[in-house]
Design a protein around this motif. Structure first.
Motif, short mmCIF file in Angstrom:
data_model
loop_
_atom_site.label_atom_id
_atom_site.label_comp_id
_atom_site.label_asym_id
_atom_site.label_seq_id
_atom_site.Cartn_x
_atom_site.Cartn_y
_atom_site.Cartn_z
N ALA A 24 0.83 -1.20 0.00
CA ALA A 24 0.00 0.00 0.00
C ALA A 24 0.86 1.25 0.00
O ALA A 24 0.52 2.26 -0.63
CB ALA A 24 -0.93 -0.01 1.20
N LEU A 25 1.99 1.21 0.71
CA LEU A 25 2.84 2.39 0.79
C LEU A 25 3.70 2.55 -0.47
O LEU A 25 3.66 3.59 -1.13
CB LEU A 25 3.74 2.29 2.02
N LEU A 26 4.50 1.52 -0.79
CA LEU A 26 5.44 1.66 -1.89
C LEU A 26 4.75 1.72 -3.26
O LEU A 26 5.14 2.53 -4.11
CB LEU A 26 6.44 0.51 -1.87
N HIS A 27 3.76 0.90 -3.45
CA HIS A 27 3.06 0.90 -4.74
C HIS A 27 1.90 1.90 -4.75
O HIS A 27 1.81 2.76 -5.64
CB HIS A 27 2.53 -0.49 -5.06
N GLY A 28 1.03 1.79 -3.74
CA GLY A 28 -0.16 2.62 -3.74
C GLY A 28 0.12 4.10 -3.54
O GLY A 28 -0.44 4.95 -4.24
N GLU A 29 1.01 4.42 -2.57
CA GLU A 29 1.26 5.83 -2.26
C GLU A 29 2.42 6.41 -3.07
O GLU A 29 2.36 7.55 -3.53
CB GLU A 29 1.54 5.99 -0.77
N TRP A 30 3.49 5.63 -3.24
CA TRP A 30 4.70 6.15 -3.86
C TRP A 30 4.87 5.73 -5.31
O TRP A 30 5.85 6.12 -5.96
CB TRP A 30 5.93 5.76 -3.05
N GLY A 31 3.98 4.91 -5.83
CA GLY A 31 3.97 4.62 -7.26
C GLY A 31 5.07 3.72 -7.77
O GLY A 31 5.37 3.71 -8.97
N VAL A 32 5.67 2.91 -6.90
CA VAL A 32 6.67 1.95 -7.36
C VAL A 32 5.94 0.79 -8.04
O VAL A 32 5.03 0.21 -7.45
CB VAL A 32 7.52 1.42 -6.20
#
Length: 320
Positions: A185-193
Motif C-alpha cells: 500500500a505504501l510503496l506501490h499505492g502511495e509512492w507509485g513503485v
C-alpha cells in the motif's frame, strides 16, 4: 540497455544464471553480536562451495551500516567466480545510531541511495567515508512486525525516490513475514513503485495460504528464504508454499534465497547449511515437486527479471 548491476559491473540478464536471490556474505547487526559475518576469507570459501554446488549468483541484501563490506565484495566475487548483487538501503531503526539516521535524512536519504546505485557504494559504515567503484544493484528496506513505524515509512519513501531515479528493484525485509500488505500500500499505492519492482522477502515465515495468494495477485515478486536457523519452524512449509503458488499461476513471481545471517550457519566455516544448500538440496526438491522447467524458472529466469533494469532510463527490465 537492460542489465543487472553486480559489484564487478553490469551484466546481461541471461548471464546471471542460478541465483540465491536473498543472502548475506557480510552482515553485522547489534541483535546478533558475536555472530557477525565479517571474514572475507570465509565469505570467499562459502561462495566457492556454492559455485561448486551449481550456483552462479548471489544477491546480498545487507544494506548500508550493517557491515556489508562493500570494499571487499569485488575481490570476493572475482575470486569465487560468482556474480554478486549488492544492496543500498537501511534496515529497521533498532540497528542504527539515531544520530546517523538523522544525519542521512538531513543530507537527503533518497539521494544517498541513488548515489550508491549510480556512482559507487560507501566502503565503510560512515556515510562520509570513501566511495568505491562497486555499485549497488538493489535497495533494501524493512518493515516491522505486523506494521510500519515512522522510520520504515521514511526509509521506504527514500527508496521509492531512488527507484524512480534509477529503476532499481526494492527488496523488503518483512519481520516474521508480516506487514506485506502495508508495504504494498505504501510503496506501490502511495509512492507509485511498480509492483514488479518489489521483492517481498521472508514470506515463508508467515505461510498463510490466503495471504500468499493475495500478495501474489498483486504481481510483486515473492521471495522465500530457507532454511533459516531463526525461523526453522516454518521451513517444512517452503516447498508446499511454492508448489501451491505455482499451481495458482504465479510461478514467474517466485524467488528463493538462503538468508545466511550468522557465521555458524555457513557450510564451510560453520555447521551449515549455508549457501550451497539451495543448489544442492532445495533445487532438486523443487524439480521433483514441480519439474525441472519450474525449478529453472525459480532459480534462473525469475531472478534475471527481478534484478535487471534499464539503468540509463530508469525503466525496469522485462516487467509483465
Amino acid at each position: 540497455m537492460s542489465a543487472i548491476r553486480t559489484v564487478l559491473g553490469d551484466i546481461a540478464p541471461d548471464a546471471l544464471g542460478a541465483t540465491d536471490a536473498h543472502d548475506h556474505l557480510f552482515f553485522a547487526a547489534p541483535a546478533l553480536a558475536g555472530q557477525e559475518l565479517d571474514d572475507p576469507a570465509a565469505a570467499e570459501a562459502e561462495l566457492a562451495a556454492y559455485r561448486a554446488a551449481g550456483g552462479t549468483a548471489v544477491a546480498q541484501w545487507t544494506p548500508f551500516g550493517l557491515g556489508r563490506r562493500a570494499a571487499e565484495l569485488p575481490a570476493v566475487s572475482r575470486a569465487a567466480g560468482v556474480h554478486v548483487v549488492a544492496a543500498t538501503g537501511l534496515h529497521q531503526a533498532a540497528h542504527y545510531d539515531p544520530a546517523l539516521v538523522r544525519g542521512l535524512h538531513a543530507r537527503g536519504l533518497g539521494g544517498f541511495f541513488t548515489a550508491e546505485l549510480t556512482e559507487g557504494m560507501v566502503e565503510g559504515d560512515d556515510p562520509d567515508g570513501p566511495r568505491g567503484p562497486a555499485r549497488a544493484g538493489m535497495i533494501k528496506v524493512a518493515g516491522m512486525f505486523h506494521g510500519l513505524d515512522d522510520h520504515c515509512r521514511r526509509v521506504m519513501a527514500a527508496a521509492a525516490e531512488a527507484h524512480h531515479a534509477t529503476g532499481a528493484p526494492i527488496g523488503v525485509h518483512h519481520e516474521a513475514g508480516t506487514a506485506a500488505p502495508d508495504v504494498l500500500a505504501l510503496l506501490h499505492g502511495e509512492w507509485g513503485v511498480p509492483v514488479t519492482s518489489l521483492l517481498l522477502g521472508h514470506l515463508n515465515r508467515f505461510p498463510d495460504p490466503g495471504l500468499l495468494r493475495e500478495l501474489a495477485a498483486s504481481g510483486a515478486f515473492l521471495a522465500f528464504d530457507g532454511p533459516s536457523r531463526a525461523h526453522h519452524a516454518t521451513d517444512w512449509r517452503l516447498v508446499d508454499c511454492l508448489t501451491e503458488l505455482a499451481a495458482a499461476g504465479h510461478l514467474r513471481q517466485l524467488l528463493l534465497g538462503g538468508d545466511t545471517v550468522v557465521a555458524a550457519a555457513r557450510s564451510v566455516t560453520g555447521d551449515g547449511p549455508g549457501l550451497p544448500h539451495l543448489p544442492r538440496v532445495l533445487r532438486p526438491r523443487l524439480a521433483r515437486a514441480l519439474g525441472e522447467e519450474a525449478a529453472r524458472a525459480v532459480f534462473v529466469d525469475n531472478p534475471a527479471r527481478a534484478f535487471a533494469v534499464d539503468w540509463r532510463g530508469g525503466t525496469p527490465y522485462g516487467r509483465r
